[in-house]
Design a protein around this motif. Sequence first.
Motif, PDB file in Angstrom:
ATOM      1  N   GLU C 242      43.860  34.535  28.387  1.00 49.37           N
ATOM      2  CA  GLU C 242      42.801  33.595  28.044  1.00 49.37           C
ATOM      3  C   GLU C 242      42.817  32.380  28.975  1.00 49.37           C
ATOM      4  OE1 GLU C 242      42.517  32.677  23.744  1.00 49.37           O
ATOM      5  OE2 GLU C 242      42.866  30.607  24.359  1.00 49.37           O
ATOM      6  N   ALA C 245      41.590  33.418  32.504  1.00 51.00           N
ATOM      7  CA  ALA C 245      40.163  33.735  32.475  1.00 51.00           C
ATOM      8  C   ALA C 245      39.345  32.448  32.405  1.00 51.00           C
ATOM      9  CB  ALA C 245      39.849  34.644  31.294  1.00 51.00           C
ATOM     10  N   ALA C 246      39.779  31.518  31.561  1.00 53.75           N
ATOM     11  CA  ALA C 246      39.042  30.258  31.440  1.00 53.75           C
ATOM     12  C   ALA C 246      39.125  29.461  32.743  1.00 53.75           C
ATOM     13  CB  ALA C 246      39.587  29.433  30.273  1.00 53.75           C
ATOM     14  N   GLY C 248      39.229  30.681  35.715  1.00 49.86           N
ATOM     15  CA  GLY C 248      38.551  31.332  36.820  1.00 49.86           C
ATOM     16  C   GLY C 248      39.482  32.009  37.810  1.00 49.86           C
TER      17      GLY C 248
ATOM     18  N   ALA D 132      38.687  31.579  24.716  1.00 54.53           N
ATOM     19  CA  ALA D 132      38.592  31.867  26.146  1.00 54.53           C
ATOM     20  C   ALA D 132      37.143  31.822  26.604  1.00 54.53           C
ATOM     21  CB  ALA D 132      39.195  33.235  26.432  1.00 54.53           C
ATOM     22  N   ALA D 136      35.759  29.251  29.436  1.00 55.21           N
ATOM     23  CA  ALA D 136      35.122  29.693  30.676  1.00 55.21           C
ATOM     24  C   ALA D 136      33.702  29.150  30.765  1.00 55.21           C
ATOM     25  CB  ALA D 136      35.108  31.223  30.730  1.00 55.21           C
ATOM     26  N   ARG D 139      33.601  25.471  31.840  1.00 54.69           N
ATOM     27  CA  ARG D 139      33.906  25.280  33.254  1.00 54.69           C
ATOM     28  C   ARG D 139      32.753  25.781  34.120  1.00 54.69           C
ATOM     29  NH1 ARG D 139      35.529  28.778  36.846  1.00 54.69           N
ATOM     30  NH2 ARG D 139      36.064  30.321  35.260  1.00 54.69           N
TER      31      ARG D 139
END
Lengths: 290, 290, 290, 290
Positions: C242, C245-246, C248, D132, D136, D139
């Motif tokens: 997680e 993924a968050a 990038g 998550a 994402a 961002r």
Amino acid sequence: MPKVALEALCASKEAFLATLAPIYEKSPWVAERAYASAPFASVTALAAAMRDVVAAATDAEVVALLRAHPDLAGRAALAGELTAESTVEQQRAGLGSLTPGELAEFRRLNAAYREAFGWPFILAVRNASKRAVLGAFARRVGATAAGERAECVAQVHKIAWMRLLDAVAHTPAGFLTCHVLDTARGCPAAGMAVSLRRVGDHGDLPAEYAFVTNADGRLDGPALKGDAFAAGAYEWTFRVGEYFAAAGVPVAATPFLGDVPIRFGIDNPEEHYHVPLLCSPWTFSTYRGS
Amino acid sequence: MPKVALEALCASKEAFLATLAPIYEKSPWVAERAYASAPFASVTALAAAMRDVVAAATDAEVVALLRAHPDLAGRAALAGELTAESTVEQQRAGLGSLTPGELAEFRRLNAAYREAFGWPFILAVRNASKRAVLGAFARRVGATAAGERAECVAQVHKIAWMRLLDAVAHTPAGFLTCHVLDTARGCPAAGMAVSLRRVGDHGDLPAEYAFVTNADGRLDGPALKGDAFAAGAYEWTFRVGEYFAAAGVPVAATPFLGDVPIRFGIDNPEEHYHVPLLCSPWTFSTYRGS
Amino acid sequence: MPKVALEALCASKEAFLATLAPIYEKSPWVAERAYASAPFASVTALAAAMRDVVAAATDAEVVALLRAHPDLAGRAALAGELTAESTVEQQRAGLGSLTPGELAEFRRLNAAYREAFGWPFILAVRNASKRAVLGAFARRVGATAAGERAECVAQVHKIAWMRLLDAVAHTPAGFLTCHVLDTARGCPAAGMAVSLRRVGDHGDLPAEYAFVTNADGRLDGPALKGDAFAAGAYEWTFRVGEYFAAAGVPVAATPFLGDVPIRFGIDNPEEHYHVPLLCSPWTFSTYRGS
Amino acid sequence: MPKVALEALCASKEAFLATLAPIYEKSPWVAERAYASAPFASVTALAAAMRDVVAAATDAEVVALLRAHPDLAGRAALAGELTAESTVEQQRAGLGSLTPGELAEFRRLNAAYREAFGWPFILAVRNASKRAVLGAFARRVGATAAGERAECVAQVHKIAWMRLLDAVAHTPAGFLTCHVLDTARGCPAAGMAVSLRRVGDHGDLPAEYAFVTNADGRLDGPALKGDAFAAGAYEWTFRVGEYFAAAGVPVAATPFLGDVPIRFGIDNPEEHYHVPLLCSPWTFSTYRGS
């Protein structure tokens, strides 16, 4: 002194003893009894047989073996009365150039140790610094008798092992391999430039070797093997910064990891040593693999 | 050339531009617009302001900035027509001494790259080898236009950062710390000798520093700080073999890990770098910590 | 059984012995002599004093202490004649439900071991599996007498330590901390969700705690401390997939590292345990830090 | 739904499209054009061909592909109008049970994102948590258009990959191996018990496998291969505490490392996954090896 081939050594008890009697300090009986198990397929097997002789010896013999060793930086060393082997070993550890204060410290520790255990302090010093010797001495002088006896026998075997490798040519069973993994991207690090150099005195062997990792992150074949694979210290240099820059993985203007040296020691040139690198631009690790 | 203090720089626009106009290749407008945000508390803040100027620029300005850069090993380099900054940078990467074959390869790649993207291939080369440059070139010539534009801007900022550090004195905010953990015994590695040396040219700063880890496995205070903490490459040497031998942890006659070098780069001397060692007699790792 | 406070214990020799006489198997003299050093500032100090008593005991006393221990899965166990402490300990290791073949193997090993050393095989079994017990037994039955005596004393001290922690409330000196480093990007892992749960039976303490790492990749304050920080097994779960993924950082559709559990044991709740995570999307490591 | 064999799929364009048209959301042209490269030797090759189709498509086609995706937790989801594939994917990430506050946040982010980029926010959510997804989203809503387009195409390919693995039987090329190294003693960890279990829903495949490492610290043959080696999450459990206790390496009464779980994901069951363990009693690490 050129090394003797294992076969020549085992050909006659006379040849065997001529070379191996001094392996255990002033205790030719170790070589003598080990000869019963000749021939030997490797220096490793020969060393194991000699250790077995010591393990099977009587208490009195073992204590005599320990007592046959000289004090470190002791009276015999100062008087130039050490065996040839011990002289070289003590000098390599810098024990030939102690300050008066250090000499006094050694004298004090030697006396205290002999008083406590009945035999001299024994340490395989060839690859040890003065600082390491004093550190071990300070700790061990306060250990238990059972512990110290086991420790001294272990040190005696280490000394014997290094003397064996100096005297007898090792078999070509050992070799050195490498593997580089890119832990930023989870894949083998392909196309990384790697070099290998010997550290310290290795006689007339080549000084440096250059490689590039293949698609699996490995070198094509062993980096060293056979006669070229001698005991001693080595150093890989991995072009980690160059690798990540070429791959487009972000690195700083002055990369945290550029050229990464990995220094390691080969103790038994008859074994396989796998010394890999795991690296991202921000961390790396190595270990003795298999 | 002595470095200018940040305060002196910010005192007048004239002083500011005199030093900072060349930071972005032939693009004084970056410094000019960044001055609007003066004064700056650190070189880090100044660099960020200059990056913000580029981020806020028009497409045409950014492409002009990219086009202001010379080809690597290109016509201008051969004719001696580079800016002073570019000349030094290309020489440090060994691009001043290419073989005819390498020159031809650069010429081919430069032409193909310009054809594909409309601006020259840009790479911060000061710390890159010829091999790294060619590796990146070969990969990037086939990338997407959007990807390459972003990559080139990132490289331009790296070049600017290194020029900034050469020109402006950094603030004393940064420092270097260390920590050694014994992963064979699960405790801080106390009493380990550690030294630190600079790698490469660091002018007249001291060459080597010696330390011993304290009971928590750390050095007492930063290993480097203030002016002494310059950007560049450094190398710790940890006496790992000596440490374990003194501690009584079994190691080989020639230890697998004796003196362990850890080479690392400092990119931003205004930041804290924590560069620790985790080690047993058979493995070690390091990382950029915090 | 509620735990006794250290202060109450030290208040009178009677109270002291009532609780601590059974700590060393059928050897109340250990507690009795240790009382001379009371009061104790911590269970750690109390345990050290008891170990000192054993270290200062005569050879005959130590051998008697070893002989006071029951065989593992031996006659006394089968007959239900173990001390309460030993009964629980042997059952937790699954020694209460052996197959006839396993029982025969234990009988054979017990006999061989007693024959060789003159005392029973001693192993702190509470956290050991049947497999671990048989593995250790097979190895140790062939060890040296000096080695086995040292090993058995070490095991006796481990058994005593676990009994002490069951009987006496620990002081609130210990605590648990964490730190997460992102080795893909060379920075603290900020904003990562982390949970902590107890593994196994921990009575009525809360089962799970939830945290998020701060800007330095740490938790704000200890994850556990004081009474809540009991000996036993714990498990962090780090939301690594997680996090990346968050952020990038490229990860696979099914990430190699998603939720990462780290299971670890707390042996001494009066100490600081630092249990960090170093992770990229493709590797992670942990260690006991400081 | 039973998986289709790759051969059956490639036998006719009709069969191919019947199964693969929905792989790229409402964009059957991807499957249609990919069929020109049939037959395919593996799902990996098929997926690569489909990605190549997207890479060769016009700008307008790619943007249409992105626009064909539904908002996460958007109007279509609430109205039950998603494709079957999208419905399952959004539910697995917990997007079917948002609080009113979370729904409002999604609505706000969806609107802001569409406004900024002209297509919906795309994220392969099947293995992502609500946390998550929101991380994402927050961002990426501020990223550059070029960056977001590349990111969305990457996410679309991940979604397609997971749908492909659900629909088509993978070839038996992949397998799982292990290797355990003892970094306390610098040798393979022989005789360590290891188990492997699937995490989450794996249909009717066996739940758990048990192994013991051989003399080289490896398992005899792959732990999983062929049909049994499906994409998804797995967990090794290594009996590290038991191993070191049996070996006589000192560990605490409650060992710091007892049973060590290592959880990892298999994204491509047609590849080799090597997931090793390096461990001492005080540290361990794992990585995707080769």
